[in-house]
Design an enzyme around this catalytic site. Structure first.
Site, PDB file in Angstrom:
ATOM      1  N   TYR A 197      -2.321  -2.869  -0.361  1.00 39.12           N
ATOM      2  CA  TYR A 197      -1.135  -2.080  -0.008  1.00 39.12           C
ATOM      3  C   TYR A 197       0.107  -2.640  -0.677  1.00 39.12           C
ATOM      4  O   TYR A 197       0.903  -1.896  -1.272  1.00 39.12           O
ATOM      5  CB  TYR A 197      -0.960  -2.077   1.510  1.00 39.12           C
ATOM      6  CG  TYR A 197       0.296  -1.382   1.981  1.00 39.12           C
ATOM      7  CD1 TYR A 197       0.332   0.001   2.087  1.00 39.12           C
ATOM      8  CD2 TYR A 197       1.434  -2.107   2.324  1.00 39.12           C
ATOM      9  CE1 TYR A 197       1.486   0.652   2.526  1.00 39.12           C
ATOM     10  CE2 TYR A 197       2.588  -1.475   2.754  1.00 39.12           C
ATOM     11  CZ  TYR A 197       2.610  -0.095   2.851  1.00 39.12           C
ATOM     12  OH  TYR A 197       3.755   0.550   3.267  1.00 39.12           O
TER      13      TYR A 197
ATOM     14  N   SER B  46       8.125  -0.135   0.260  1.00 40.59           N
ATOM     15  CA  SER B  46       7.922  -0.909   1.485  1.00 40.59           C
ATOM     16  C   SER B  46       8.607  -2.259   1.347  1.00 40.59           C
ATOM     17  O   SER B  46       8.641  -2.840   0.257  1.00 40.59           O
ATOM     18  CB  SER B  46       6.431  -1.127   1.748  1.00 40.59           C
ATOM     19  OG  SER B  46       6.231  -2.065   2.805  1.00 40.59           O
TER      20      SER B  46
END
Length: 258
Positions: free
Chosen positions: A154, A141
């Site tokens: 996350y 990400s």
């Protein structure tokens, strides 16, 4: 249906989001695919008769210790080989400062996003080593490279996944195995839309305005999609990328990252 052995890839997180397009891209490229997801929606996405029988679905939680070995067994039983692993399964995790979120939610995020990938790599690499070839792609990400507030669980899971790719590239290079990370930017997925809803609520603005603000940050002027990410994964699994390893490939429309 008997399937002539071909290159076989295990792809996780294939019922929704980026994983659907990644699996379909590999199938279009002639791969056999083991498509795994925690929900039975994956069975509807990839029915047994689709793609000349070159896809098998597995409904399982990548965080469960037994799932990795089950995926490897399915690949070997169905197609007789494993040539690639794409660790795409992931969850958004809890929103909020680290000291305000439930520890169980933090652990769950790490279990799915990071340890699920670790377990599958551990299960698959002996087979890749034995044939002295193979590819591993971890889906990271942009937030791992450019963190934001409110998403510590996350973000650290994706940052660790990126580090895992670099470590495995060093370990597995002598066996002819490449390991890379594809790092998506702002993707129009359900997970991203849920994140935008939270951001908009916190800022007291309309979610569509927040989406537009994010688009304005992208030099190409649009959100990405699964086809964009699948293209990068397909290339990394192709012969054209045989000398590419230990890299993080940004698929982000030109967002500047540190």
């Amino acid at each position: 249906m008997t399937v002539t052995p071909s290159r076989c890839a295990i792809v996780t997180g294939t019922a929704d989001g980026l994983g659907v397009d990644i699996a379909k891209r590999l199938l279009d490229d002639g791969w056999c695919v083991i498509a795994c997801d925690v929900t039975a929606d994956v069975d509807a996405r990839f029915e047994p008769g689709m793609f000349d029988g070159r896809v098998r679905t597995v409904v399982a939680d990548v965080a469960a210790p037994e799932t990795a070995d089950a995926l490897v067994r399915t690949a070997l039983a169905s197609f007789g080989r494993i040539d690639a692993v794409v660790n795409n399964a992931g969850i958004g995790g809890p929103g909020g400062d680290l000291d305000s979120v439930a520890m169980d939610d933090v652990v769950r995020t790490l279990d799915v996003n990071l340890l699920g990938a670790v377990r599958l790599c551990r299960a698959a690499t002996p087979h890749l080593k034995a044939q002295r070839s193979g590819r591993i792609v971890n889906i990271g990400s942009v937030y791992a490279e450019q963190p934001v507030t409110g998403g510590s669980a996350y973000i650290m899971s994706k940052a660790a996944l990126r580090a895992l790719s670099h470590c495995l590239a060093l370990e597995l290079g002598p066996y002819g195995i490449t390991v890379n990370t594809v790092s998506p930017g702002y993707m129009l997925t359900r997970m991203h839309e849920e994140e935008v809803e939270l951001q908009a609520r916190a800022a007291g603005i309309d979610p569509q305005l927040r989406l537009q603000q994010l688009r304005d940050e992208v030099p190409l002027g649009r959100h990405g999609n699964g086809v964009d990410v699948a293209g990068a994964v397909g290339w990394l699994l192709s012969q054209d990328a045989s000398y590419v390893t230990g890299q993080t490939i940004g698929v982000n429309g030109g967002i500047k990252v540190s």
